[in-house]
Design an enzyme around this catalytic site. Structure first.
Site, mmCIF file in Angstrom:
data_model
loop_
_atom_site.group_PDB
_atom_site.id
_atom_site.type_symbol
_atom_site.label_atom_id
_atom_site.label_comp_id
_atom_site.label_asym_id
_atom_site.label_seq_id
_atom_site.Cartn_x
_atom_site.Cartn_y
_atom_site.Cartn_z
ATOM 1 N N HIS A 63 0.826 -1.214 0.000
ATOM 2 C CA HIS A 63 0.000 0.000 0.000
ATOM 3 C C HIS A 63 0.859 1.261 0.000
ATOM 4 O O HIS A 63 0.518 2.247 -0.652
ATOM 5 C CB HIS A 63 -0.985 -0.030 1.173
ATOM 6 C CG HIS A 63 -2.106 -1.000 0.921
ATOM 7 N ND1 HIS A 63 -3.138 -0.727 0.063
ATOM 8 C CD2 HIS A 63 -2.299 -2.268 1.354
ATOM 9 C CE1 HIS A 63 -3.950 -1.783 -0.008
ATOM 10 N NE2 HIS A 63 -3.460 -2.731 0.768
ATOM 11 N N ARG A 106 -0.307 7.574 -10.480
ATOM 12 C CA ARG A 106 -1.517 6.778 -10.247
ATOM 13 C C ARG A 106 -2.539 7.569 -9.430
ATOM 14 O O ARG A 106 -3.707 7.697 -9.798
ATOM 15 C CB ARG A 106 -1.130 5.489 -9.506
ATOM 16 C CG ARG A 106 -2.245 4.478 -9.355
ATOM 17 C CD ARG A 106 -1.827 3.357 -8.404
ATOM 18 N NE ARG A 106 -1.928 3.789 -7.026
ATOM 19 C CZ ARG A 106 -2.914 3.451 -6.203
ATOM 20 N NH1 ARG A 106 -3.869 2.649 -6.602
ATOM 21 N NH2 ARG A 106 -2.933 3.899 -4.959
ATOM 22 N N GLY A 149 -12.498 -2.411 -3.298
ATOM 23 C CA GLY A 149 -11.067 -2.721 -3.125
ATOM 24 C C GLY A 149 -10.394 -1.471 -2.593
ATOM 25 O O GLY A 149 -9.488 -0.909 -3.200
ATOM 26 N N GLU A 172 -13.333 -3.608 1.438
ATOM 27 C CA GLU A 172 -11.944 -4.091 1.409
ATOM 28 C C GLU A 172 -11.865 -5.449 2.107
ATOM 29 O O GLU A 172 -12.343 -5.612 3.224
ATOM 30 C CB GLU A 172 -11.020 -3.077 2.091
ATOM 31 C CG GLU A 172 -9.598 -3.549 2.313
ATOM 32 C CD GLU A 172 -8.882 -4.051 1.051
ATOM 33 O OE1 GLU A 172 -8.961 -3.379 0.008
ATOM 34 O OE2 GLU A 172 -8.269 -5.131 1.123
ATOM 35 N N GLU A 189 -9.801 0.311 -8.129
ATOM 36 C CA GLU A 189 -8.443 0.124 -8.654
ATOM 37 C C GLU A 189 -8.047 -1.301 -8.317
ATOM 38 O O GLU A 189 -7.231 -1.538 -7.429
ATOM 39 C CB GLU A 189 -7.489 1.168 -8.063
ATOM 40 C CG GLU A 189 -6.218 1.344 -8.886
ATOM 41 C CD GLU A 189 -5.202 0.232 -8.722
ATOM 42 O OE1 GLU A 189 -5.448 -0.912 -9.192
ATOM 43 O OE2 GLU A 189 -4.151 0.513 -8.132
ATOM 44 N N GLU A 205 -6.368 -9.195 -11.506
ATOM 45 C CA GLU A 205 -6.799 -9.031 -10.106
ATOM 46 C C GLU A 205 -8.313 -9.191 -9.989
ATOM 47 O O GLU A 205 -8.897 -8.849 -8.958
ATOM 48 C CB GLU A 205 -6.350 -7.670 -9.552
ATOM 49 C CG GLU A 205 -4.874 -7.653 -9.203
ATOM 50 C CD GLU A 205 -4.432 -6.375 -8.485
ATOM 51 O OE1 GLU A 205 -5.284 -5.652 -7.924
ATOM 52 O OE2 GLU A 205 -3.227 -6.108 -8.528
HETATM 53 C C1 LIG Z 1 -4.465 -2.417 -5.980
HETATM 54 S S1 LIG Z 1 -5.136 -2.237 -4.395
HETATM 55 C C2 LIG Z 1 -5.800 -0.587 -4.428
HETATM 56 C C3 LIG Z 1 -6.112 -0.052 -3.061
HETATM 57 C C4 LIG Z 1 -6.666 1.374 -3.051
HETATM 58 N N1 LIG Z 1 -7.946 1.455 -3.706
HETATM 59 C C5 LIG Z 1 -5.713 2.327 -3.711
HETATM 60 O O1 LIG Z 1 -6.020 2.838 -4.774
HETATM 61 O O2 LIG Z 1 -4.627 2.552 -3.153
HETATM 62 C C6 LIG Z 1 -6.560 -3.268 -4.510
HETATM 63 C C7 LIG Z 1 -7.212 -3.564 -3.167
HETATM 64 O O3 LIG Z 1 -8.455 -4.171 -3.432
HETATM 65 C C8 LIG Z 1 -8.665 -5.250 -2.545
HETATM 66 N N2 LIG Z 1 -9.603 -6.124 -3.267
HETATM 67 C C9 LIG Z 1 -9.398 -6.701 -4.474
HETATM 68 N N3 LIG Z 1 -10.525 -7.307 -4.888
HETATM 69 C C10 LIG Z 1 -11.459 -7.103 -3.916
HETATM 70 C C11 LIG Z 1 -12.823 -7.474 -3.774
HETATM 71 N N4 LIG Z 1 -13.469 -8.161 -4.704
HETATM 72 N N5 LIG Z 1 -13.471 -7.123 -2.635
HETATM 73 C C12 LIG Z 1 -12.833 -6.421 -1.674
HETATM 74 N N6 LIG Z 1 -11.545 -6.028 -1.768
HETATM 75 C C13 LIG Z 1 -10.871 -6.359 -2.878
HETATM 76 C C14 LIG Z 1 -7.290 -5.800 -2.275
HETATM 77 O O4 LIG Z 1 -7.244 -6.460 -1.025
HETATM 78 C C15 LIG Z 1 -6.455 -4.517 -2.283
HETATM 79 O O5 LIG Z 1 -6.373 -3.956 -0.995
#
Ligand SMILES: C[S@@+](CC[C@H](N)C(=O)[O-])C[C@H]1O[C@@H](n2cnc3c(N)ncnc32)[C@H](O)[C@@H]1O
Length: 386
Positions: free
Chosen positions: A10, A19, A41, A63, A106, A115
Site C-alpha cells: 500500500h 496513479r 477494493g 476491502e 483500482e 486481479e
Molecule cells: C491495488 S489495491 C488498491 C487499493 C486502493 N484502492 C488504492 O487505490 O490505493 C486493490 C485492493 O483491493 C482489494 N480487493 C481486491 N478485490 C477485492 C474485492 N473483490 N473485494 C474487496 N476487496 C478487494 C485488495 O485487497 C487490495 O487492498
C-alpha cells in the site's frame, strides 16, 4: 501476504503520484455533490477519501484484507468518519443499503484483468449500480508483444535443475506455465506491440477474455515469450497505463514464457492466442509460428507450436485435476470435518475455550494439545463468527 508485505504494497501505491493524481482527477470529474459512491477494493481508503472530498454524500468502501482497519483510522483522522462506511469483506459477499451513482475501483492487475476486475465490476453492476451509474475505470485495453528476456528466462525457467546431484527437472513444467511480474523495456521487443482488445466495464457480462493476434517480427533475436500490459481510460480525458515505454511505479508487466526459446528473424510471422478465465486467475497463451527453433540446425525453419496455461503451472492444480471433474464425488477430509463440526457447534452459547476442548477431544489426530485447538478455533471464529 505478510503484514510487512501488505504495508509496503500500500505504501508503494500511495507514493505513486501518477496513479494517485490520475484517479483523483477522474474522481473529481465524475463524482457530483450528493452522490453515493462505492470504492471497491478500498485498501487504505484513499479513493474513498478523494470521493468524499469531491462531494459524495456517502462512500461505501469495501476491502477484503486487514488493511481495512488502518483505513478506518485514516478516515477518522481525516474527519470523514460519518461519510465513509467500511465493509470488510470480498465485494461479492457484501450487501449495500442503497443504489450507487459512481463505482470506483483500482483492482487493475499487471495484465489488466489478473486481479479480478471483470468479475468484481460485473457483480457490482448487477447488484449495486443505478442504471446510469458511472464506472471508474471506463475501460481497460490489453497489449502484448513478443519479447527477448534472456536474464529473466534463465533465472526463472532455465535455471540449473540439477542441484547437489538431485534432478529437479519436474519443476520446469510448472515454472514455464506461469505468468511472471517483470519489468519489460522497449529494447526487449521483437515486434511492434499490438492491442488485444478493449473491454468497456459498463458493458461487461463475462469474466472471460480471449484474443488472437498475428505479430510480424521486426528484429532478429531469441524469442523467450510474450510481454503483456494494460492501458485504462479512467474517464473521458484521463487514462493510466503500465506501458513499458512509459512505466508507472505501481505495476510491473506480465511475462508469459514459451516452452523453449526460438530464434526469430524479421518477416517471421507468429500467430498468438491469449485468453483468461476464472475471473483473471487462469491464463492461456498459444503460439503458432514459423520460425527457427534454437535447437534446429543453422537456417532451418520449422513450425513451432506451444500451448501453455497457468492451470498447468500450479503443482496442486495439476495433481488435483480429477477433483475438478463434474463426476467426482467429494467427501470431507479431516480439516473439512473439523470446520463442519465447529460451525455446527458455534451456536452463540459456547465460548472459544469450550469449543476448543470439544475440538481437541473430537479430533485428537489433528491437535497435539488444547492450545493448538484453541488457536484453530480462534481462526475459524474470526473468519465466520461475530
Ligand atoms: C491495488 S489495491 C488498491 C487499493 C486502493 N484502492 C488504492 O487505490 O490505493 C486493490 C485492493 O483491493 C482489494 N480487493 C481486491 N478485490 C477485492 C474485492 N473483490 N473485494 C474487496 N476487496 C478487494 C485488495 O485487497 C487490495 O487492498
Amino acid at each position: 501476504m505478510s503484514t510487512v508485505d501488505l504495508l509496503s504494497f500500500h505504501r508503494s501505491m500511495l507514493k505513486d503520484d501518477i496513479r494517485l493524481n490520475r484517479f483523483r482527477r477522474a474522481i473529481e470529474l465524475c463524482v457530483k455533490s450528493g452522490d453515493v459512491v462505492l470504492d471497491l477494493g478500498s485498501g487504505t481508503g484513499v479513493l474513498a477519501i478523494l470521493a468524499a472530498r469531491a462531494g459524495a454524500r456517502i462512500v461505501y468502501a469495501v476491502e477484503a484484507t486487514e488493511i481495512v482497519e488502518a483505513a478506518r483510522k485514516i478516515s477518522r483522522k481525516n474527519g470523514l468518519d460519518d461519510r465513509i462506511v467500511f465493509l470488510d469483506d470480498l465485494s461479492p459477499r457484501v450487501q449495500l443499503p442503497e443504489p450507487v451513482d459512481v463505482l470506483v475501483t483500482e483492482t487493475i492487475g499487471n495484465f489488466g484483468f489478473d486481479e479480478g476486475i471483470l468479475g468484481w465490476v460485473g457483480d457490482a453492476r448487477r447488484r449495486f449500480l443505478k442504471p446510469e451509474a458511472v464506472i471508474i475505470p471506463l475501460s481497460i485495453e490489453l497489449f502484448a508483444v513478443p519479447v527477448e528476456l534472456v536474464e529473466i528466462y534463465s533465472r526463472d525457467i532455465d535455471w540449473e535443475y540439477t542441484q547437489s546431484g538431485i534432478d529437479f527437472e519436474p519443476m520446469r513444467s510448472f515454472a514455464v506455465n506461469n505468468l511472471y511480474p517483470v519489468r519489460i523495456r522497449p529494447e526487449n521487443y521483437l515486434a511492434e506491440p499490438r492491442s488485444l482488445g478493449e473491454v468497456k466495464l459498463g458493458e461487461v457480462t463475462s469474466t472471460a477474455f480471449a484474443a488472437d493476434e498475428v505479430f510480424e517480427i521486426t528484429k532478429s533475436g531469441e524469442l523467450y515469450g510474450l510481454g503483456g500490459w494494460f492501458s485504462s481510460r479512467l474517464c473521458n480525458g484521463v487514462s493510466i497505463s503500465n506501458d513499458p515505454a512509459d512505466p508507472s511505479k505501481s505495476w510491473s508487466h506480465a511475462f508469459m514464457p514459451f516452452q523453449a526459446p526460438i530464434s526469430v528473424a524479421p518477416g517471421d510471422r507468429l500467430k498468438v492466442h491469449i485468453s483468461c478465465a476464472n475471473n483473471g486467475s487462469v491464463w492461456r497463451w498459444r503460439l503458432d509460428g514459423s520460425a527457427k527453433s534454437s535447437n534446429a540446425g543453422h537456417g532451418k525453419t520449422e513450425t513451432v507450436q506451444f500451448d501453455q496455461s497457468t492451470f498447468l503451472g500450479s503443482p496442486s492444480m495439476a495433481s488435483h485435476l480429477h477433483r475438478h471433474a463434474t463426476r467426482h464425488v467429494p467427501e470431507l477430509n479431516v480439516d473439512g470435518r473439523i470446520m463442519s463440526y465447529l460451525l455446527d457447534h458455534m451456536d452463540g452459547k459456547r465460548t472459544l475455550e469450550e469449543l476448543s476442548v470439544l475440538a481437541f477431544e473430537s479430533f485428537p489426530e489433528r491437535f497435539s494439545d488444547p492450545a493448538e485447538a484453541l488457536e484453530h478455533v480462534r481462526t475459524i471464529s474470526v473468519e465466520f463468527g461475530r
